[in-house]
Write an enzyme that holds these catalytic residues in place. Structure first.
Site: not given
Ligand code: SRM
Ligand code: SF4
Length: 578
Positions: A81, A220, A222
């Protein structure tokens, strides 16, 4: 405030805390592992790799075989990323990513919901090359993931007004200021592995992370910046948010909000989505230093015993925003002013043509779910290559997984549209409103946490929604539709007008009642709905909305006004015909 102050040192720490502390500032054994023939890394290094911007994954559709030793076989590869503050990049940087996805990736590129770019399918043997080549074009993957401040979002629109350039610069300044300082990134990915040396030896070169310390953050973190009239970054879902305060046309400062976040584990009541709380007003000059103080309070007081509760939102929820503000003032070193009334009230997705204000134009190009690929019908990558080589626009990524082509001269407007059409792609103005306002997370086959389909299935769900909405005469209604393959919330479902959240194989939780502006949480309308029913279950609601919509209320407002019981009653009436 001392670097090492940490009120949680006596509590039982989660295992990841031990890994971080022992990692020698994010080195672990990544360097040694990179030299081996193995196609994957060991468990501890997986946690550390995230800080460097990469996740080990495996193709979930290729699972199932067994190795000679009887272990289940996995086709390992890496997601990489790039961190792109405010989503601002050059054509050359985009081309570099397209080259990487074609040459060493899975031939697709994903524009993410945080204005970043993701490559998938990178083999371990190509990981160093991938990260080095991203750095060669002056971008970085450092802190794109991991327990640190991630990519900082800001409205990417290239308006040459007095506000946008300032907030985009703040996004960059915050990203740089809050980036880890460890030299591990340089050593592991950028210097020659044969001749390079580790700088952390014998204590003499002991590194110093002035903001994070040895342990980094509990989880994390943000950050996003928004304008009241344009919350395209969904600022209330962030740990730290800035909302512009403008007086007499000049940016005077920001209302700072803290404690937003969406991830939830439905079986664990202690977890929940939360919108940020309004904390204090800061001047432009205070913005970065106060941001640092917010980060440090989370560093020292955030929960390190349970990763499910380690996000900043739980600390703000438990202690209250006044407590958090007092701590921030202590770390910052002086009192802060109260928030002004300025708050978000609109959302602009910047799709289609718009004037920049300097005689040039920009074009918001809707990329369906952010996925760039080429096939016989649609060639997104080829269109981008054509546009970048023939027009060389500045590129800006939106939080809606789309692309703005910037600095377009009037004479090039028709050319740009033709280059899009030539590759079989719809112009943004040809897309239905419901498709334009929809986004989906990656999910299957790469995401290790996905329970259901998301990005691959949403286009056909939208096909079905288009039919229903057109039939009911609602096709011009603007509302957000967001889909995720699990409850983690990567496409920010919990504040959308309508959301489909993967819950069990082929089944979704359907949420309604959020807003396009992102300032209200949605509620569960129905749980465990089979994929084939996720549109039909909403039909009675659309029908009632058509009949009873008040003034210009949105679909989310309508659902929120009626509340769950009345909405369910509508469904029952539809089912029984009474
Ligand atoms: Fe996310 C985990 C993809 C934005 C909340 N997210 C993941 C992982 C890395 C899966 C993993 O942990 O193994 C995903 C990778 C999938 C893949 O195959 O690519 C993934 N997240 C994404 C992306 C690529 C979604 C997309 O289709 O665009 C976004 C990348 C953004 C970036 O460029 O940084 C993405 N993730 C978000 C958002 C939206 C935002 O931040 O605006 C959220 C919700 C907001 C938040 O953080 O509360 C988000 N992702 C999560 C979570 C839940 C976190 C939590 O507090 O519980 C996880 C799981 C974790 O962290 O354990 C997660
Ligand atoms: Fe994966 Fe779940 Fe995030 Fe979708 S919401 S990318 S399925 S972690």
């Amino acid at each position: 405030m001392a670097e090492t102050e940490n009120t949680t040192t006596t509590e039982k720490l989660s295992p990841v805390e031990g890994i971080k502390t022992a990692s020698r500032y994010l080195r672990g054994t990544i360097g040694e592992e990179l030299k081996t023939e193995s196609d994957h890394f060991g468990k501890d290094d997986l946690q550390l790799l995230k800080f460097h911007g990469t996740y080990q994954q495996d193709d979930r559709e290729a699972r199932g075989g067994t190795t000679e030793s009887g272990k289940s076989e996995k086709a390992y590869s890496f997601m990489v990323r790039s961190r792109i503050p405010a989503g601002i990049m050059t054509s050359a940087q985009l081309i570099a990513h397209l080259d990487l996805c074609d040459q060493i990736g899975n031939t697709t590129l994903k524009v993410t919901t945080r204005q970043g770019l993701q490559l998938h399918g990178i083999l371990k043997s190509n990981l160093r090359e991938c990260i080095r080549r991203i750095n060669d074009v002056q971008l970085s993957t450092l802190s794109a993931c991991g327990d640190v401040n991630r990519n900082v979002m800001a409205c990417p629109a290239p308006y040459q007004d007095k506000i946008r350039p300032e907030i985009q610069k703040l996004a960059y300044d915050l990203a740089m200021h809050l980036a880890p300082r460890t030299k591990a990134y340089y050593e592991l990915w950028l210097q020659d592995p044969e001749t390079g040396t580790e700088t952390l030896e014998g204590g003499s070169n002991e590194e110093y992370e002035p903001i994070y310390g040895k342990v980094y953050l509990p989880r994390k973190f943000k950050t996003a910046i928004a304008l009241p009239e344009d919350n395209c970054t969904d600022v209330y879902t962030n740990c730290l948010g800035y909302i512009t305060v403008v007086r007499d046309g000049e940016l005077v400062g920001y209302n700072v909000i803290v404690g937003g976040g969406l991830g939830v584990t439905p079986s664990a009541k202690k977890t929940f989505p939360r919108l940020a709380s309004r904390m204090a007003f800061v001047t432009k000059e205070q913005a970065v230093a106060v941001g640092e103080a917010v980060v440090k309070v989370q560093r020292d007081f955030g929960y390190r015993d349970d990763r499910k509760r380690a996000r900043l939102k739980y600390l703000v929820h438990d202690k209250g925003v006044e407590w958090y503000r007092a701590k921030v003032e202590e770390y910052y070193g002086s009192k802060l002013a109260d928030c002004t009334p300025d708050d978000v009230h609109e959302h602009n997705d910047h799709i289609g043509w718009d004037e920049q204000g300097d005689g040039r134009w920009f074009y918001g190009f809707n990329v369906e779910n952010g996925r760039l690929y080429d096939n016989e019908n649609r060639a997104w990558k080829s269109a981008l290559r054509d546009i970048c080589s023939e027009i060389n626009p500045e590129i800006r990524l939106t939080a809606h997984q789309s692309i703005l082509f910037c600095n377009i001269e009037d004479k090039d407007r028709a050319k740009l549209s033709n280059l899009i059409k030539k590759r079989g792609l719809p112009l943004s103005e040809e897309i239905s409103t419901v498709r334009r306002w929809s986004i989906a997370c990656v999910a299957l086959p790469t995401c290790g946490l996905a329970i259901t389909e998301s990005e691959r299935i949403l286009p056909s769900v939208i096909d079905e929604m288009e039919k229903v909405l057109t039939e009911l005469g609602l096709d011009q209604e603007k509302f957000t539709v967001r889909m995720t393959g699990c409850p983690n919330g990567c496409a920010r479902p919990y504040n959308a007008d309508i959301a489909y959240v993967g819950k069990a194989k082929g089944k979704y939780t359907v949420f309604v009642g959020g807003t396009r502006i992102g300032n209200r949480l949605a509620f569960i309308f129905k749980d465990m709905v089979p994929l084939e029913n996720i549109v039909t279950c909403l039909r009675p609601l659309f029908e009632a909305f058509k009949k009873d919509q008040q003034n210009d209320e949105s679909f989310g407002d309508f659902c929120n006004r009626l509340g769950l019981d009345q909405l369910l009653a509508l469904t029952n009436t539809a089912a029984t015909g009474e």
